[in-house]
Structure formats: structure tokens, C-alpha cells
Design a protein around this motif. Sequence first.
Motif, PDB file in Angstrom:
ATOM      1  N   GLU A 116     -21.684 -29.120  -2.256  1.00 30.34           N
ATOM      2  CA  GLU A 116     -21.172 -28.075  -1.372  1.00 30.34           C
ATOM      3  C   GLU A 116     -20.682 -26.877  -2.165  1.00 30.34           C
ATOM      4  OE1 GLU A 116     -17.653 -27.534   1.974  1.00 30.34           O
ATOM      5  OE2 GLU A 116     -18.420 -29.525   1.503  1.00 30.34           O
ATOM      6  N   ARG A 117     -19.995 -27.143  -3.280  1.00 27.09           N
ATOM      7  CA  ARG A 117     -19.471 -26.053  -4.111  1.00 27.09           C
ATOM      8  C   ARG A 117     -20.552 -25.556  -5.066  1.00 27.09           C
ATOM      9  NH1 ARG A 117     -15.087 -22.660  -3.447  1.00 27.09           N
ATOM     10  NH2 ARG A 117     -14.545 -21.748  -5.445  1.00 27.09           N
ATOM     11  N   GLY A 118     -21.727 -26.208  -5.015  1.00 24.51           N
ATOM     12  CA  GLY A 118     -22.775 -25.900  -5.973  1.00 24.51           C
ATOM     13  C   GLY A 118     -23.565 -24.660  -5.640  1.00 24.51           C
ATOM     14  N   THR A 119     -22.891 -23.511  -5.527  1.00 26.50           N
ATOM     15  CA  THR A 119     -23.573 -22.245  -5.367  1.00 26.50           C
ATOM     16  C   THR A 119     -23.578 -21.519  -6.701  1.00 26.50           C
ATOM     17  OG1 THR A 119     -21.517 -21.097  -4.812  1.00 26.50           O
ATOM     18  CG2 THR A 119     -22.746 -22.087  -2.988  1.00 26.50           C
ATOM     19  N   VAL A 120     -24.347 -20.443  -6.790  1.00 29.31           N
ATOM     20  CA  VAL A 120     -24.365 -19.665  -8.022  1.00 29.31           C
ATOM     21  C   VAL A 120     -22.969 -19.144  -8.339  1.00 29.31           C
ATOM     22  CG1 VAL A 120     -25.246 -17.567  -9.101  1.00 29.31           C
ATOM     23  CG2 VAL A 120     -26.792 -19.047  -7.813  1.00 29.31           C
ATOM     24  N   THR A 121     -22.303 -18.577  -7.330  1.00 25.94           N
ATOM     25  CA  THR A 121     -20.949 -18.056  -7.550  1.00 25.94           C
ATOM     26  C   THR A 121     -19.999 -19.167  -7.974  1.00 25.94           C
ATOM     27  OG1 THR A 121     -21.285 -16.321  -5.901  1.00 25.94           O
ATOM     28  CG2 THR A 121     -19.012 -16.848  -6.478  1.00 25.94           C
ATOM     29  N   GLY A 122     -20.082 -20.320  -7.294  1.00 27.26           N
ATOM     30  CA  GLY A 122     -19.233 -21.446  -7.650  1.00 27.26           C
ATOM     31  C   GLY A 122     -19.488 -21.934  -9.063  1.00 27.26           C
ATOM     32  N   ALA A 123     -20.758 -21.983  -9.456  1.00 29.84           N
ATOM     33  CA  ALA A 123     -21.101 -22.431 -10.807  1.00 29.84           C
ATOM     34  C   ALA A 123     -20.549 -21.475 -11.859  1.00 29.84           C
ATOM     35  CB  ALA A 123     -22.613 -22.556 -10.953  1.00 29.84           C
ATOM     36  N   LEU A 124     -20.660 -20.176 -11.618  1.00 24.44           N
ATOM     37  CA  LEU A 124     -20.157 -19.191 -12.579  1.00 24.44           C
ATOM     38  C   LEU A 124     -18.629 -19.234 -12.663  1.00 24.44           C
ATOM     39  CD1 LEU A 124     -22.547 -16.216 -11.797  1.00 24.44           C
ATOM     40  CD2 LEU A 124     -22.539 -17.650 -13.848  1.00 24.44           C
ATOM     41  N   GLU A 125     -17.967 -19.437 -11.525  1.00 22.89           N
ATOM     42  CA  GLU A 125     -16.509 -19.619 -11.549  1.00 22.89           C
ATOM     43  C   GLU A 125     -16.144 -20.843 -12.355  1.00 22.89           C
ATOM     44  OE1 GLU A 125     -15.353 -17.748  -7.145  1.00 22.89           O
ATOM     45  OE2 GLU A 125     -15.646 -19.903  -7.419  1.00 22.89           O
ATOM     46  N   LEU A 126     -16.942 -21.892 -12.202  1.00 25.64           N
ATOM     47  CA  LEU A 126     -16.687 -23.130 -12.933  1.00 25.64           C
ATOM     48  C   LEU A 126     -16.860 -22.935 -14.431  1.00 25.64           C
ATOM     49  CD1 LEU A 126     -16.057 -26.109 -12.967  1.00 25.64           C
ATOM     50  CD2 LEU A 126     -18.443 -26.580 -12.401  1.00 25.64           C
ATOM     51  N   HIS A 194     -25.250  -7.077 -14.478  1.00 29.04           N
ATOM     52  CA  HIS A 194     -26.444  -7.914 -14.330  1.00 29.04           C
ATOM     53  C   HIS A 194     -26.938  -8.064 -12.900  1.00 29.04           C
ATOM     54  CE1 HIS A 194     -25.952  -8.867 -18.525  1.00 29.04           C
ATOM     55  NE2 HIS A 194     -24.736  -9.303 -18.306  1.00 29.04           N
ATOM     56  N   GLY A 195     -26.320  -7.376 -11.929  1.00 26.64           N
ATOM     57  CA  GLY A 195     -26.834  -7.411 -10.568  1.00 26.64           C
ATOM     58  C   GLY A 195     -26.505  -8.686  -9.827  1.00 26.64           C
ATOM     59  N   HIS A 196     -27.328  -8.990  -8.812  1.00 23.81           N
ATOM     60  CA  HIS A 196     -27.141 -10.159  -7.956  1.00 23.81           C
ATOM     61  C   HIS A 196     -26.996 -11.419  -8.792  1.00 23.81           C
ATOM     62  CE1 HIS A 196     -28.677 -13.614  -5.547  1.00 23.81           C
ATOM     63  NE2 HIS A 196     -27.906 -13.080  -4.629  1.00 23.81           N
ATOM     64  N   CYS A 197     -26.059 -12.279  -8.393  1.00 21.59           N
ATOM     65  CA  CYS A 197     -25.701 -13.460  -9.185  1.00 21.59           C
ATOM     66  C   CYS A 197     -26.908 -14.244  -9.704  1.00 21.59           C
ATOM     67  CB  CYS A 197     -24.823 -14.391  -8.356  1.00 21.59           C
ATOM     68  SG  CYS A 197     -23.098 -13.900  -8.300  1.00 21.59           S
ATOM     69  N   MET A 198     -27.724 -14.748  -8.763  1.00 23.40           N
ATOM     70  CA  MET A 198     -28.825 -15.613  -9.171  1.00 23.40           C
ATOM     71  C   MET A 198     -29.887 -14.843  -9.947  1.00 23.40           C
ATOM     72  SD  MET A 198     -32.045 -17.077  -8.491  1.00 23.40           S
ATOM     73  CE  MET A 198     -32.473 -16.601  -6.825  1.00 23.40           C
ATOM     74  N   ASP A 199     -30.308 -13.691  -9.408  1.00 26.05           N
ATOM     75  CA  ASP A 199     -31.337 -12.895 -10.091  1.00 26.05           C
ATOM     76  C   ASP A 199     -30.843 -12.398 -11.441  1.00 26.05           C
ATOM     77  OD1 ASP A 199     -33.048 -13.228  -7.963  1.00 26.05           O
ATOM     78  OD2 ASP A 199     -32.452 -11.369  -6.973  1.00 26.05           O
ATOM     79  N   GLY A 200     -29.589 -11.934 -11.474  1.00 29.59           N
ATOM     80  CA  GLY A 200     -29.027 -11.438 -12.729  1.00 29.59           C
ATOM     81  C   GLY A 200     -28.883 -12.536 -13.767  1.00 29.59           C
ATOM     82  N   MET A 201     -28.443 -13.717 -13.309  1.00 30.55           N
ATOM     83  CA  MET A 201     -28.282 -14.837 -14.230  1.00 30.55           C
ATOM     84  C   MET A 201     -29.622 -15.273 -14.799  1.00 30.55           C
ATOM     85  SD  MET A 201     -25.850 -16.816 -15.449  1.00 30.55           S
ATOM     86  CE  MET A 201     -26.685 -16.763 -16.999  1.00 30.55           C
ATOM     87  N   LEU A 202     -30.619 -15.412 -13.928  1.00 30.31           N
ATOM     88  CA  LEU A 202     -31.946 -15.819 -14.390  1.00 30.31           C
ATOM     89  C   LEU A 202     -32.556 -14.780 -15.322  1.00 30.31           C
ATOM     90  CD1 LEU A 202     -33.687 -17.474 -11.305  1.00 30.31           C
ATOM     91  CD2 LEU A 202     -33.026 -18.541 -13.456  1.00 30.31           C
ATOM     92  N   SER A 203     -32.384 -13.512 -15.007  1.00 26.85           N
ATOM     93  CA  SER A 203     -32.907 -12.450 -15.867  1.00 26.85           C
ATOM     94  C   SER A 203     -32.294 -12.520 -17.252  1.00 26.85           C
ATOM     95  CB  SER A 203     -32.621 -11.090 -15.225  1.00 26.85           C
ATOM     96  OG  SER A 203     -33.041 -10.040 -16.072  1.00 26.85           O
TER      97      SER A 203
END
Length: 221
Positions: A116-126, A194-203
Motif C-alpha cells: 500500500e505504501r509502495g508508491t514512488v513517492t513513498g519509496a523515495l521518502e523511505l 528531475h521532473g515527475h517522480c517515476m519518469d525522473g527517477m528512471l531517467s
Amino acid sequence: MATPVSAVHPHSAGLRERKKQKTRDALVDAAHRLFLQQGYAKTTVDEIAASVEVSQRTFFRYFANKEEVALAVLADAEETFLELLRGRPAAESPLEAMRGAVRQVWHSLDQGRVAERGTVTGALELFELIESTPTLLAAHLRHTLHQEVEVARVLADREGLDPAVDLRPRLLAAVFGTVVRLSHLSYAAAPDQHGHCMDGMLSLIERHFDQLGPALAGSWR
């Protein structure tokens, strides 16, 4: 008298498993929320359990301690990564397979399919919480070493190698883990760049991987 296994209705068993998963996810979500609000050290197991309206005993059915619940999303993501790596096309090189699997994991996080907490934002906070908490960082690094062994084993199986003799699977697993961690740290330090969380992280991860060959073998001048 105990109910024979054969008498348990499949639907009931499936319902129990979904309920258990829901409770586990709720505990992870509550723990992360409390850790971020008041700090890891100040949060107790009793508080985590109470926020989900379960007993301390129930908490310990799912997690051995606070460290385990704090690292649960990463542990789930790592298990997902191993499964995806095993399923990558055999024609891919080890590095291509790992890059493909890590992209799939981040897409799963973006769609909320890893806890449930496993979102991109949650992962980066973690990640930020772990890096700023010595106890968690030590536990995470210990877990990372174990993960490297598992990744090396999968790579060796894919390539038909003996990891005890051929060092390439373990070396690649270690380098891969370091690149991903550095990418996370780079993103956390300047997320707005880096832009949008998921796209920026992957980039960012892809850019680090593109630099890997020249960084190890090319001239730095």
C-alpha cells in the motif's frame, strides 16, 4: 477438532490471505507515516499497532521488529525485482536484463502494486528516512549484501555459470546495486531537477547506467 485441509474452501483460504495482506500493508503504511511524522526512534511498535487497531501480538505475527516493518516496501520491491529478472528474455545480456527488471519495478511502484505504501513517492521518502537513520542504514546495508548474493545467483543461473568460480555475476550485482543507490541519493538531493517522480527517477537511473561503461573502462580525461 481441527478442520482437515481438504475441507477448507478455496474461496475462504483466498479471503484469509487477502485479509492478512491488507493487515500487513496497513501496518507498513502506518509505520512509515509515524516514522516520517515523529521520527523512527520515537515511534514504538505499540503506536504502530494501535494506529491500525490491532494488538502488539498481531504486529509480531507479521514483523520481527521495527527495522523489518521500516524496510518492508524495499524488501517487497527487491523480491519483485528478482522475480522479474528471472523472467527477462534469455537473449538479453545480464546488464540489459537488470535494467529491464528495474524499470518494471519502478512502473509497479508507480501503479501501487508493491504494498500500500509502495508508491514512488513513498519509496523515495523511505530512502531518505533510511539514509538519515543510522540503525536503519546499517540494517539496509546488511540486507543489500544478502540481495547481491541472490541477484548474482539469478545472473549465474541465466548464464550457466558457477558464481563461486566466475566472479562476474557477483561483481555486476554489486555495481548494479551501487548505481541504483547513488541514483536514489541523487534524486532525493534535488528532486525538482528531475521532473515527475517515476519518469525522473528512471531517467536518472538510465543515465547512471549509460555512464557505467565509460566510467569503469574509459579515460577520465
